[in-house]
Motif scaffolding. Structure first.
Motif, short mmCIF file in Angstrom:
data_model
loop_
_atom_site.label_atom_id
_atom_site.label_comp_id
_atom_site.label_asym_id
_atom_site.label_seq_id
_atom_site.Cartn_x
_atom_site.Cartn_y
_atom_site.Cartn_z
N GLU A 86 0.94 -1.21 0.09
CA GLU A 86 0.09 0.11 0.02
C GLU A 86 0.90 1.09 0.07
O GLU A 86 0.57 2.01 -0.81
CB GLU A 86 -1.00 0.00 1.05
N ARG A 87 2.02 1.06 0.90
CA ARG A 87 2.80 2.39 0.84
C ARG A 87 3.36 2.60 -0.56
O ARG A 87 3.50 3.66 -1.15
CB ARG A 87 3.99 2.13 1.77
N LEU A 88 3.83 1.45 -1.16
CA LEU A 88 4.60 1.68 -2.58
C LEU A 88 3.53 2.28 -3.47
O LEU A 88 3.85 2.81 -4.40
CB LEU A 88 5.10 0.33 -3.07
N ALA A 89 2.36 1.85 -3.52
CA ALA A 89 1.14 2.03 -4.40
C ALA A 89 0.82 3.78 -4.15
O ALA A 89 0.73 4.48 -5.11
CB ALA A 89 -0.19 1.39 -4.05
N ARG A 90 0.84 4.04 -3.01
CA ARG A 90 0.76 5.53 -2.71
C ARG A 90 2.08 6.51 -3.06
O ARG A 90 1.75 7.53 -3.85
CB ARG A 90 0.37 5.76 -1.12
N ASP A 91 3.12 5.86 -3.07
CA ASP A 91 4.15 6.59 -3.23
C ASP A 91 4.61 6.77 -4.65
O ASP A 91 5.56 7.30 -5.24
CB ASP A 91 5.53 6.28 -2.61
N GLY A 92 3.78 5.83 -5.79
CA GLY A 92 4.18 5.65 -6.98
C GLY A 92 5.47 4.97 -7.47
O GLY A 92 5.84 5.12 -8.52
N ALA A 93 5.72 4.14 -6.64
CA ALA A 93 6.73 3.54 -6.61
C ALA A 93 6.76 2.24 -7.66
O ALA A 93 5.72 1.95 -7.76
CB ALA A 93 7.68 2.88 -5.40
#
Length: 73
Positions: free
Chosen positions: A66-73
């Motif tokens: 979820e963090r990676l999805a939010r940060d656009g990684a």
């Protein structure tokens, strides 16, 4: 590549080669099986165990995904 007949006649030779690299075995001119070392087999088995379907994602990985999805990684 080796034929199934060659493999049967010279199994010891090809099993030694398979310790260093996979040996593709053909039958009627078409690839059929691969002879490989136990170490390579175990490595591939372990690699399969690292993969899973999205629906089966372990809970422990969800916050990072979820963090990676939010940060656009």
């Amino acid at each position: 590549m080796t034929t199934a007949g060659e493999l049967v006649r010279q199994f010891s030779h090809y099993s030694d080669i398979a310790l260093a690299r996979p040996v593709m075995v053909t039958k009627n001119g078409r690839p059929r099986t691969v002879l490989l070392s136990v170490e390579e087999y175990e490595r591939l088995k372990q690699r399969d165990q690292l993969a899973f379907r999205a629906a089966d994602t372990p809970e422990q990985f969800l916050p990072e995904i979820e963090r990676l999805a939010r940060d656009g990684a």
